[in-house]
Each structure stands twice: as C-alpha cells, then as structure tokens.
Write an enzyme that holds these catalytic residues in place. Structure first.
Site, PDB file in Angstrom:
ATOM      1  N   LYS A 248      -8.147   5.666 -19.217  1.00 21.45           N
ATOM      2  CA  LYS A 248      -8.494   6.076 -20.585  1.00 21.45           C
ATOM      3  C   LYS A 248      -7.323   5.827 -21.540  1.00 21.45           C
ATOM      4  O   LYS A 248      -6.906   4.721 -21.708  1.00 21.45           O
ATOM      5  CB  LYS A 248      -8.926   7.550 -20.580  1.00 21.45           C
ATOM      6  CG  LYS A 248      -9.992   7.870 -19.543  1.00 21.45           C
ATOM      7  CD  LYS A 248     -11.320   7.267 -19.912  1.00 21.45           C
ATOM      8  CE  LYS A 248     -12.328   7.113 -18.793  1.00 21.45           C
ATOM      9  NZ  LYS A 248     -12.075   7.595 -17.473  1.00 21.45           N
TER      10      LYS A 248
ATOM     11  N   ASP B 206      -6.128  18.106 -14.892  1.00 20.73           N
ATOM     12  CA  ASP B 206      -6.431  16.745 -15.320  1.00 20.73           C
ATOM     13  C   ASP B 206      -6.066  16.666 -16.805  1.00 20.73           C
ATOM     14  O   ASP B 206      -6.692  17.315 -17.646  1.00 20.73           O
ATOM     15  CB  ASP B 206      -7.929  16.476 -15.082  1.00 20.73           C
ATOM     16  CG  ASP B 206      -8.340  15.060 -15.457  1.00 20.73           C
ATOM     17  OD1 ASP B 206      -7.665  14.445 -16.317  1.00 20.73           O
ATOM     18  OD2 ASP B 206      -9.338  14.579 -14.911  1.00 20.73           O
TER      19      ASP B 206
ATOM     20  N   TYR C  79     -15.182  16.772 -15.913  1.00 22.56           N
ATOM     21  CA  TYR C  79     -15.713  15.403 -15.870  1.00 22.56           C
ATOM     22  C   TYR C  79     -16.728  15.289 -14.711  1.00 22.56           C
ATOM     23  O   TYR C  79     -16.459  15.789 -13.605  1.00 22.56           O
ATOM     24  CB  TYR C  79     -14.550  14.411 -15.687  1.00 22.56           C
ATOM     25  CG  TYR C  79     -14.992  13.049 -15.253  1.00 22.56           C
ATOM     26  CD1 TYR C  79     -15.843  12.283 -16.048  1.00 22.56           C
ATOM     27  CD2 TYR C  79     -14.579  12.518 -14.038  1.00 22.56           C
ATOM     28  CE1 TYR C  79     -16.269  11.037 -15.630  1.00 22.56           C
ATOM     29  CE2 TYR C  79     -14.995  11.263 -13.615  1.00 22.56           C
ATOM     30  CZ  TYR C  79     -15.846  10.532 -14.421  1.00 22.56           C
ATOM     31  OH  TYR C  79     -16.267   9.297 -14.000  1.00 22.56           O
TER      32      TYR C  79
ATOM     33  N   ARG D 120       0.832  -1.220   0.000  1.00 23.75           N
ATOM     34  CA  ARG D 120       0.000   0.000   0.000  1.00 23.75           C
ATOM     35  C   ARG D 120       0.861   1.262   0.000  1.00 23.75           C
ATOM     36  O   ARG D 120       0.469   2.290  -0.534  1.00 23.75           O
ATOM     37  CB  ARG D 120      -0.967  -0.001   1.196  1.00 23.75           C
ATOM     38  CG  ARG D 120      -1.769   1.294   1.314  1.00 23.75           C
ATOM     39  CD  ARG D 120      -2.975   1.174   2.221  1.00 23.75           C
ATOM     40  NE  ARG D 120      -2.693   0.584   3.506  1.00 23.75           N
ATOM     41  CZ  ARG D 120      -2.036   1.191   4.490  1.00 23.75           C
ATOM     42  NH1 ARG D 120      -1.582   2.397   4.338  1.00 23.75           N
ATOM     43  NH2 ARG D 120      -1.830   0.563   5.628  1.00 23.75           N
TER      44      ARG D 120
HETATM   45  C1  LIG Z   1     -11.290  13.509 -17.630  1.00 24.25           C
HETATM   46  C2  LIG Z   1     -11.488  12.441 -16.603  1.00 24.25           C
HETATM   47  N1  LIG Z   1     -10.880  12.563 -15.421  1.00 24.25           N
HETATM   48  C3  LIG Z   1     -11.034  11.642 -14.437  1.00 24.25           C
HETATM   49  C4  LIG Z   1     -11.829  10.546 -14.612  1.00 24.25           C
HETATM   50  C5  LIG Z   1     -11.982   9.557 -13.502  1.00 24.25           C
HETATM   51  O1  LIG Z   1     -11.125   8.486 -13.747  1.00 24.25           O
HETATM   52  P1  LIG Z   1     -11.397   7.004 -13.186  1.00 24.25           P
HETATM   53  O2  LIG Z   1     -12.638   6.522 -13.840  1.00 24.25           O
HETATM   54  O3  LIG Z   1     -10.158   6.261 -13.605  1.00 24.25           O
HETATM   55  O4  LIG Z   1     -11.512   7.129 -11.704  1.00 24.25           O
HETATM   56  C6  LIG Z   1     -12.478  10.361 -15.846  1.00 24.25           C
HETATM   57  C7  LIG Z   1     -13.337   9.186 -16.066  1.00 24.25           C
HETATM   58  O5  LIG Z   1     -14.108   9.113 -16.996  1.00 24.25           O
HETATM   59  C8  LIG Z   1     -12.309  11.336 -16.861  1.00 24.25           C
HETATM   60  O6  LIG Z   1     -12.898  11.230 -18.059  1.00 24.25           O
END
Ligand SMILES: Cc1ncc(COP(=O)(O)O)c(C=O)c1O
Length: 240
Positions: A203, A178, A108, A55
């Site tokens: 992704k 992000d 998101y 962890r």
């Molecule tokens: C732009 C973006 N950031 C963060 C996330 C969250 O990622 P996770 O699904 O791996 O937790 C997503 C998920 O669709 C996303 O599209």
C-alpha cells in the site's frame, strides 16, 4: 540534529561503505551466494560474513526490512513477500496451539480470514471483539496476543494504541499492530510500546501499486552467527 521524517525517508537505506560506492544499492538477483572455499563458508557460520541463500537473507530484503524498521523507530526489521505473510510470520512467532488471540472485529478482510479460518485450524483460538468495548474482560488465561490495526481497514477507526499496550502489559501479553493505513508518518506503534508492527508495503509504503511486499518491525537485532534469520526470528523472539 535530529532528522525530520521526510529527510529520514529519503536517507533511510543503508549507506554502502565498501566496494563500488553506488548511490542506490544494486539489486542482488541471486538465489545463493558464492564461497571461495570451506574456510569462507566457515566465516559465514561464525558470523564474520553475511549471506548464504536468499530465502534466509539478501542485502536487498535486509535493506527494505531495516528501512521500514528505521521509519518505525524500531531497532530491527525484516521484509516479507506480502503483508499477509508478515502478519502470519508475526503471529506464528507468538501463538501456538491452544493459545488464544484477542483480535479486533474490525480488521482487513484477509487478516480476518487468516485468523478466523486458517489459524483456528491449527488449534489457535481467536476471539473477535470491538476494541472500543472493555477488552480487558475478554482476556483469558491462555491469551497471548492482542491484535489490531492502528487505522482499521475499511472502517478507518483510529485505535487507542496506548490503551491497548497498557492492558497488554498489565496482563503480560503481547501486542501486534498492523500499521499499513497509518504508515509510520502518522503513528509509530513501537514507540507506544507495541511489540510487533506489521505492514502491507503493497500500500502506502510501496506507493505506486507496482509491488507486493510486507514488513515486520520489532525490538530484536539479528545476528547471523551462522543461523538462518527467519529461524532466529521464529525461535528466539521474545518481545517483552
Ligand atoms: C490493512 C491491511 N493489512 C494487510 C493487508 C494484506 O497485505 P498484502 O496484500 O500485501 O498481503 C492489506 C491488504 O489490503 C491491508 O489493507
């Protein structure tokens, strides 16, 4: 010669110099690591050897975190269990109760929910604004973070990261981006002065819809020196 992105992405993982010279790092499927004796444990706490408990550190998660950081041209990185956990860890390393986060209204949905409903329940104030408007006028005395996405999900708006970092630096606040949709192939926010770059590796970084993972890249190099990696990240992180 400086390697191009394609070459870098193939060779980005750590080369093992010791032990069996495998081409690919073996999977260390273990919750804990063994120690020969108390002196050996002491070597962990003095920083001479790595890995105690998965962890807080495992060669495979380290390799992933460092690989993403490498592609992001950032000095250091960690892997997390999902993109959203990377976002939460990153935000909690910067914001605490009574702090204010200025976030893009165009995010998101899961991140929006996290900011709007979860973080606010811990007393963290969040405002959602159009990052195409005058965001500087929305900065308050307790603003600690500007949060947005390099290419937004789902509207695919391309953020002006140079402008965002300029404003943040002027007000001595931190920036977190992000970079999931853009990937480091298109933009490397750390190179533009962003403090924390996060990814849903679920992704494009994963690429095959067969993993859930996340990554955080930033400037700090970890040294175990007997400390829990994540603790060091949470307690000592000073991005500016
Ligand atoms: C732009 C973006 N950031 C963060 C996330 C969250 O990622 P996770 O699904 O791996 O937790 C997503 C998920 O669709 C996303 O599209």
């Amino acid at each position: 010669m400086e390697h191009g992105f394609d070459t870098k992405s193939v060779h980005v993982t750590r080369k093992k110099e010791e032990g069996v010279p495998t081409k690919v790092t073996p999977i260390h499927q273990t919750s804990a690591f063994t120690f020969k004796n108390l002196e050996d444990i002491e070597r962990f706490y003095s920083g001479e050897r790595e890995y105690l408990y998965t962890r807080v550190g495992n060669p495979n998660t380290d390799e992933l975190g460092n690989a993403v950081a490498n592609l992001e041209a950032a000095p250091a990185g960690i892997a997390t269990s999902s993109g959203l956990s990377a976002i939460l860890v990153g935000i909690l390393s910067i914001a605490k109760t009574d702090d204010h986060i200025l976030a893009s209204e165009d995010l998101y949905g899961g991140t929006y929910e996290l900011l709007a409903n979860e973080l606010t329940s811990f007393g963290i104030e969040v405002s959602f604004v159009s990052f195409e408007s005058d965001i500087e006028s929305e900065i308050k005395d307790n603003t600690v973070l500007l949060y947005t996405e390099s290419i937004t999900n789902p509207l695919l708006r391309v953020e002006n990261l140079e402008q965002v970092t300029q404003i943040a630096k002027k007000h001595q606040i931190k920036t977190m981006i992000d970079n999931t949709f853009a990937t480091p192939y298109l933009v490397q926010p750390y190179s533009l002065g962003v403090n924390l770059v996060v990814h849903s590796a679920t992704k494009y970084l994963g690429g095959h819809s067969d993993i859930t993972a996340g990554g955080i890249s930033w400037r700090r190099r970890f040294s175990y020196k007997g400390k829990n990696k994540m603790c060091e990240f949470w307690h000592k992180f000073k991005p500016i």
